[in-house]
Design a protein around this motif. Structure first.
Motif, short mmCIF file in Angstrom:
data_model
loop_
_atom_site.label_atom_id
_atom_site.label_comp_id
_atom_site.label_asym_id
_atom_site.label_seq_id
_atom_site.Cartn_x
_atom_site.Cartn_y
_atom_site.Cartn_z
N SER A 40 1.05 -1.23 -0.12
CA SER A 40 -0.04 0.02 -0.15
C SER A 40 0.90 1.26 -0.05
CB SER A 40 -0.83 0.03 1.31
OG SER A 40 -0.24 0.36 2.31
N ASN A 41 0.19 2.23 -0.04
CA ASN A 41 1.10 3.78 -0.03
C ASN A 41 0.51 4.46 1.31
OD1 ASN A 41 -1.42 4.40 -0.70
ND2 ASN A 41 -0.59 5.68 -2.61
N VAL A 42 -0.10 3.81 2.30
CA VAL A 42 -0.68 4.49 3.39
C VAL A 42 0.39 5.15 4.11
CG1 VAL A 42 -0.40 2.39 4.90
CG2 VAL A 42 -2.08 4.02 5.31
N GLU A 44 3.02 6.75 2.61
CA GLU A 44 3.72 7.40 1.54
C GLU A 44 4.25 8.96 2.41
OE1 GLU A 44 3.45 8.68 -2.98
OE2 GLU A 44 1.82 8.15 -2.00
N HIS A 69 4.77 -0.52 2.53
CA HIS A 69 3.65 0.60 2.70
C HIS A 69 4.08 1.91 2.22
CE1 HIS A 69 0.84 -2.42 4.31
NE2 HIS A 69 1.91 -2.86 5.09
N LEU A 115 -0.81 0.97 9.79
CA LEU A 115 -0.91 0.14 8.62
C LEU A 115 -2.38 -0.03 8.32
CD1 LEU A 115 2.14 -2.31 9.05
CD2 LEU A 115 2.25 -0.03 8.04
N GLY A 116 -3.10 -0.05 9.07
CA GLY A 116 -4.58 -0.39 8.87
C GLY A 116 -4.74 -1.93 8.93
#
Length: 119
Positions: A40-42, A44, A69, A115-116
Motif C-alpha cells: 500500500s502507500n498508506v 507515503e 507501505h 498500517l490499517g
C-alpha cells in the motif's frame, strides 16, 4: 518439551491470527518471499525510526513493513522524522524526539494500527 511447546503454540487460534496479521502487514516469515512487493502507500512521504527492544517483530521486519507501505526509514532523530516507534528500554532517541516536539511517538501496536486492518 520444545516440540510440545511449538505444537501447543500452533494449536492456539489466537496465535494463528497473530501470525496471519503480521504477514498481512508485510512481516517476512519465510526465506525467499517477495521482499520488494509494495502492499500500500498508506505511509507515503512519512519517515520512521525504530528504537528500543521490539517484541512484536524484528527491526529488519519493521523497516521492511515501512517500505512495503510506501514509507521511508531514516537512521537518526531529526526534524525530518515523522514517527519514532519505541520498544522496551528506549533511550536517548526517545528523549531527543520529545525535545524536538513535532515527532509522533508510537508503540509497536500503534505502528501496526497505522498500517490499517487488512480487509
Amino acid at each position: 518439551k520444545i516440540a510440545d511447546s511449538i505444537i501447543a503454540f500452533f494449536q492456539n487460534p489466537e496465535n494463528i491470527l497473530m501470525i496471519e496479521r503480521l504477514k498481512s502487514y508485510g512481516v517476512q516469515l519465510e526465506k525467499g518471499e517477495n521482499t520488494n512487493e509494495v502492499l500500500s502507500n498508506v505511509l507515503e512521504n512519512k519517515t520512521f525510526l525504530f528504537t528500543g527492544k521490539l517484541l512484536l517483530f524484528t527491526r529488519d521486519d519493521a523497516e521492511a513493513m515501512v517500505e512495503k507501505h510506501g514509507g521511508k526509514n531514516i537512521s537518526a532523530v531529526s526534524k525530518n522524522l515523522n514517527y519514532l516507534v519505541v520498544g522496551e528500554k528506549a533511550g536517548s532517541k526517545l528523549k531527543k524526539a520529545q525535545d524536538i516536539g513535532t515527532i509522533e511517538i508510537l508503540d509497536e501496536q500503534q505502528f501496526l494500527d497505522l498500517l490499517g486492518t487488512p480487509s
